[in-house]
Design a protein around this motif. Sequence first.
Motif, PDB file in Angstrom:
ATOM      1  N   MET A   1      40.656 -46.568  32.217  1.00 27.77           N
ATOM      2  CA  MET A   1      40.352 -45.154  31.886  1.00 27.77           C
ATOM      3  C   MET A   1      38.742 -44.876  30.708  1.00 27.77           C
ATOM      4  SD  MET A   1      41.222 -42.170  32.330  1.00 27.77           S
ATOM      5  CE  MET A   1      42.593 -42.407  33.132  1.00 27.77           C
ATOM      6  N   ALA A   2      39.157 -45.962  29.885  1.00 25.09           N
ATOM      7  CA  ALA A   2      37.884 -45.929  28.812  1.00 25.09           C
ATOM      8  C   ALA A   2      36.690 -46.027  28.910  1.00 25.09           C
ATOM      9  CB  ALA A   2      37.878 -47.033  27.283  1.00 25.09           C
ATOM     10  N   ALA A   3      36.713 -47.271  30.519  1.00 19.98           N
ATOM     11  CA  ALA A   3      35.222 -47.149  30.881  1.00 19.98           C
ATOM     12  C   ALA A   3      34.847 -46.377  31.008  1.00 19.98           C
ATOM     13  CB  ALA A   3      35.021 -48.458  31.646  1.00 19.98           C
ATOM     14  N   SER A   4      35.375 -45.595  32.410  1.00 18.25           N
ATOM     15  CA  SER A   4      35.146 -44.193  33.758  1.00 18.25           C
ATOM     16  C   SER A   4      34.576 -43.587  31.961  1.00 18.25           C
ATOM     17  CB  SER A   4      36.736 -44.048  33.962  1.00 18.25           C
ATOM     18  OG  SER A   4      36.898 -45.218  34.695  1.00 18.25           O
ATOM     19  N   LEU A   5      35.623 -42.941  31.604  1.00 19.35           N
ATOM     20  CA  LEU A   5      35.172 -41.838  30.253  1.00 19.35           C
ATOM     21  C   LEU A   5      33.892 -42.069  30.140  1.00 19.35           C
ATOM     22  CD1 LEU A   5      38.522 -40.505  29.419  1.00 19.35           C
ATOM     23  CD2 LEU A   5      37.498 -40.237  31.840  1.00 19.35           C
ATOM     24  N   LEU A   6      33.989 -43.336  29.852  1.00 19.09           N
ATOM     25  CA  LEU A   6      32.489 -43.314  28.695  1.00 19.09           C
ATOM     26  C   LEU A   6      31.212 -43.426  29.702  1.00 19.09           C
ATOM     27  CD1 LEU A   6      33.679 -45.843  26.147  1.00 19.09           C
ATOM     28  CD2 LEU A   6      32.818 -43.415  25.502  1.00 19.09           C
ATOM     29  N   ALA A   7      32.077 -43.315  31.268  1.00 20.51           N
ATOM     30  CA  ALA A   7      30.174 -43.668  31.876  1.00 20.51           C
ATOM     31  C   ALA A   7      29.941 -42.629  32.587  1.00 20.51           C
ATOM     32  CB  ALA A   7      30.873 -44.527  33.161  1.00 20.51           C
ATOM     33  N   ILE A   8      31.079 -41.385  32.294  1.00 22.91           N
ATOM     34  CA  ILE A   8      30.554 -39.917  32.688  1.00 22.91           C
ATOM     35  C   ILE A   8      30.658 -39.259  31.730  1.00 22.91           C
ATOM     36  CG2 ILE A   8      31.824 -41.143  35.031  1.00 22.91           C
ATOM     37  CD1 ILE A   8      34.362 -38.814  34.255  1.00 22.91           C
ATOM     38  N   LEU A   9      30.630 -38.983  30.431  1.00 30.24           N
ATOM     39  CA  LEU A   9      30.466 -38.123  30.062  1.00 30.24           C
ATOM     40  C   LEU A   9      29.720 -38.009  28.845  1.00 30.24           C
ATOM     41  CD1 LEU A   9      34.770 -37.536  29.060  1.00 30.24           C
ATOM     42  CD2 LEU A   9      33.373 -35.820  30.566  1.00 30.24           C
ATOM     43  N   ASP A  10      29.151 -37.026  28.879  1.00 36.20           N
ATOM     44  CA  ASP A  10      28.016 -37.189  28.021  1.00 36.20           C
ATOM     45  C   ASP A  10      28.751 -35.796  26.413  1.00 36.20           C
ATOM     46  OD1 ASP A  10      26.209 -38.378  28.976  1.00 36.20           O
ATOM     47  OD2 ASP A  10      25.596 -37.115  30.039  1.00 36.20           O
ATOM     48  N   PRO A  11      27.315 -36.218  25.352  1.00 33.61           N
ATOM     49  CA  PRO A  11      28.680 -35.809  24.349  1.00 33.61           C
ATOM     50  C   PRO A  11      27.922 -33.786  24.526  1.00 33.61           C
ATOM     51  CG  PRO A  11      26.771 -37.171  23.216  1.00 33.61           C
ATOM     52  CD  PRO A  11      26.841 -37.378  24.497  1.00 33.61           C
ATOM     53  N   GLY A  12      29.381 -32.257  24.260  1.00 36.27           N
ATOM     54  CA  GLY A  12      29.064 -31.507  24.629  1.00 36.27           C
ATOM     55  C   GLY A  12      29.499 -31.619  26.672  1.00 36.27           C
ATOM     56  N   ASP A  13      29.521 -32.244  27.068  1.00 36.79           N
ATOM     57  CA  ASP A  13      30.696 -31.618  27.924  1.00 36.79           C
ATOM     58  C   ASP A  13      32.225 -31.417  27.718  1.00 36.79           C
ATOM     59  OD1 ASP A  13      28.041 -32.404  30.179  1.00 36.79           O
ATOM     60  OD2 ASP A  13      29.398 -34.886  30.613  1.00 36.79           O
ATOM     61  N   GLU A  14      32.411 -30.754  29.280  1.00 41.20           N
ATOM     62  CA  GLU A  14      34.204 -30.867  29.281  1.00 41.20           C
ATOM     63  C   GLU A  14      35.037 -31.491  30.212  1.00 41.20           C
ATOM     64  OE1 GLU A  14      33.887 -25.759  27.329  1.00 41.20           O
ATOM     65  OE2 GLU A  14      34.484 -26.190  29.795  1.00 41.20           O
ATOM     66  N   LEU A  15      36.041 -31.825  29.251  1.00 45.05           N
ATOM     67  CA  LEU A  15      36.513 -32.484  29.779  1.00 45.05           C
ATOM     68  C   LEU A  15      38.509 -32.156  30.451  1.00 45.05           C
ATOM     69  CD1 LEU A  15      37.595 -35.400  31.690  1.00 45.05           C
ATOM     70  CD2 LEU A  15      38.730 -36.326  29.675  1.00 45.05           C
ATOM     71  N   ILE A  16      38.722 -31.164  31.282  1.00 39.10           N
ATOM     72  CA  ILE A  16      40.023 -30.770  31.643  1.00 39.10           C
ATOM     73  C   ILE A  16      41.660 -32.138  31.424  1.00 39.10           C
ATOM     74  CG2 ILE A  16      41.763 -29.503  33.530  1.00 39.10           C
ATOM     75  CD1 ILE A  16      39.183 -28.018  33.367  1.00 39.10           C
ATOM     76  N   VAL A  17      42.091 -31.522  31.058  1.00 39.53           N
ATOM     77  CA  VAL A  17      43.905 -32.493  30.686  1.00 39.53           C
ATOM     78  C   VAL A  17      44.523 -31.340  30.514  1.00 39.53           C
ATOM     79  CG1 VAL A  17      44.700 -33.874  29.180  1.00 39.53           C
ATOM     80  CG2 VAL A  17      42.230 -34.045  29.018  1.00 39.53           C
ATOM     81  N   PHE A  18      45.807 -31.838  31.629  1.00 39.64           N
ATOM     82  CA  PHE A  18      46.707 -31.285  31.884  1.00 39.64           C
ATOM     83  C   PHE A  18      48.102 -32.060  31.270  1.00 39.64           C
ATOM     84  CE2 PHE A  18      45.011 -31.550  35.999  1.00 39.64           C
ATOM     85  CZ  PHE A  18      45.149 -30.079  36.247  1.00 39.64           C
ATOM     86  N   GLU A  19      48.313 -30.394  30.062  1.00 44.36           N
ATOM     87  CA  GLU A  19      49.042 -31.448  29.048  1.00 44.36           C
ATOM     88  C   GLU A  19      50.704 -30.927  30.106  1.00 44.36           C
ATOM     89  OE1 GLU A  19      48.778 -29.777  24.918  1.00 44.36           O
ATOM     90  OE2 GLU A  19      48.611 -27.742  26.065  1.00 44.36           O
ATOM     91  N   PRO A  20      51.916 -31.721  29.166  1.00 42.33           N
ATOM     92  CA  PRO A  20      51.768 -32.938  28.655  1.00 42.33           C
ATOM     93  C   PRO A  20      50.934 -34.074  29.157  1.00 42.33           C
ATOM     94  CG  PRO A  20      54.286 -32.843  29.114  1.00 42.33           C
ATOM     95  CD  PRO A  20      53.567 -31.090  29.525  1.00 42.33           C
ATOM     96  N   PHE A  21      50.551 -34.674  28.364  1.00 37.62           N
ATOM     97  CA  PHE A  21      49.315 -35.894  28.953  1.00 37.62           C
ATOM     98  C   PHE A  21      49.976 -37.388  28.063  1.00 37.62           C
ATOM     99  CE2 PHE A  21      46.982 -33.505  25.078  1.00 37.62           C
ATOM    100  CZ  PHE A  21      46.917 -34.341  24.599  1.00 37.62           C
TER     101      PHE A  21
END
Length: 399
Positions: free
Chosen positions: A100-120
Motif C-alpha cells: 500500500m505504501a509503495a502504491s500510494l507514494l507512486a500515484i499521489l503528488d502533493p496537493g492530490d486528494e485521496l478518498i478514504v471510506f471510514e471506518p478505515f
Amino acid sequence: MPRAAARVAGIAESTIREMTRIAEAHGALNLAQGFPDGNAPPELVEWAVTALRSGENQYSFTWGDPRFRRAIAAKTARFWGWAPDPDSEITVTCGASEAMAASLLAILDPGDELIVFEPFYENYVPLARLAGAEVRYIRLEPPAFRLDVEAVRQVAGPRTRAVVLNTPNNPTGRVFSREELAGLAELCRERDLLLVSDEIYEHFVYGAAVHVPVATLPDMWQRTIAVSGVSKTFQVTGWRLGYVLAPAPLTAAIRKVHDYLTVAAPTPLQVAAARAMDELPASYYQELAHRFARKRDLFVSALQVAGFACSLPEGAYYVMADASRLGARSDWEAARALIRRAGIAAVPGSSFFQGGRRPQSAPLLRFAFCKEDATLAEAARRLASLARPSSPGANERPS
C-alpha cells in the motif's frame, strides 16, 4: 534542537500495535491485533526450511522471485478469472502494508486528494499524508456500512486522484456487493480516478457473501491497483510477504518506490509461498473460510451474550461491537475497563475514524477473532464473567 520533517508531525503511532503492548503489559488476551495464534500449514514451514537449506538465501529480483510471481499470476487466474502478467504487472513487497505504501507514494503528488471510506484501516491516511496528499473522508453508516456512490460523487473534485477501498473490510467485516462495486467503478471511469483495492482478506468470506475483485469489473483493470498477500491466508503474518497487481505503467512506478523502500522481500519465504500457492489444494481455502466462520459465530455469540451489541461480519476476521455495556464514556475508557475487568484487549473504535474521533453516543471496540478455539473459549468465559457495569475510570489511556 534537531527537528523531524513536518510531514510526520501529525502522524500518530499505530493504536493497534499500542494495544498489543498494553495487552502484554497487563497479561490480557490480545484480541486487538489481527494475527492468528495458531500455526501455519506444516508443509509450508517445511518448504521454507527446504529453501533455507538449499541456499535460497540471497537477494531475489527486486520486484519478486520469478517463481513467486508466476505462482501469484496462476492463483489469481484460478480463483478470480484474470491473469496479470508476472513480468510486468506483479510486484512482491514486504507485506501488504508496504504494498500500500509503495502504491500510494507512486500515484499521489502533493496537493492530490485521496478518498478514504471510514471506518478505515489505520495506515491509509498516514501514507497519503507522507505523499503530501489530502484525504477526503466518506463515512459508511452502521449497521449496514453500505457504500454510497452518490456520496463519493459529491466529494470527488478536480484534484481527486484515487479512491482506497478495502473489501473484505477491516474493521467492519463488510464484503461489498457486486452492485456497490459496479457503481463505484462507473464513477471511477467517469471521473478518471484510480481505485486502490486492499483485498488482503480475499479468502475470508462467509455465508452468502461473495468477494468480487475490482479489477475483474468491466474496463477497470487499467485503473485498478490491487493489494494482497499471504500473511493472513497462510497464517504467517511475520513473514511479511505482500504483493501488488497493477497495469504495467503503474507497476513500473510502484516498483521504483518499492526498490528504494525495501529492495526485496525475503527470498526463501517467497520460494515457500510459491510452492504453497501451486500445491495447496482448493480444499485448503474452503476449509479456511469454514473454520473462520465458525470462529466468528462462536465469538460474536459470546459478545452478544455478554451484552455487546454487534452483527455478524460478512468477511475478514474482525467485529466492531457497541461497548456501552461497560458503562464507559468513551471507547478508550471501554478498552481500559475491558482489560481491567475481563483481561481482554480490543482496539478503541475511534482509531478507525478521521483524527481518532467519532461520535461517542456508543463507544465502539474492534475485536479480532482470528485466534485458536481455546483462546476464543477463554475469551467467552471472561466476557460471561463481566458483572454489572462499573464506574468508568480516568480519561487517560492505559499505560
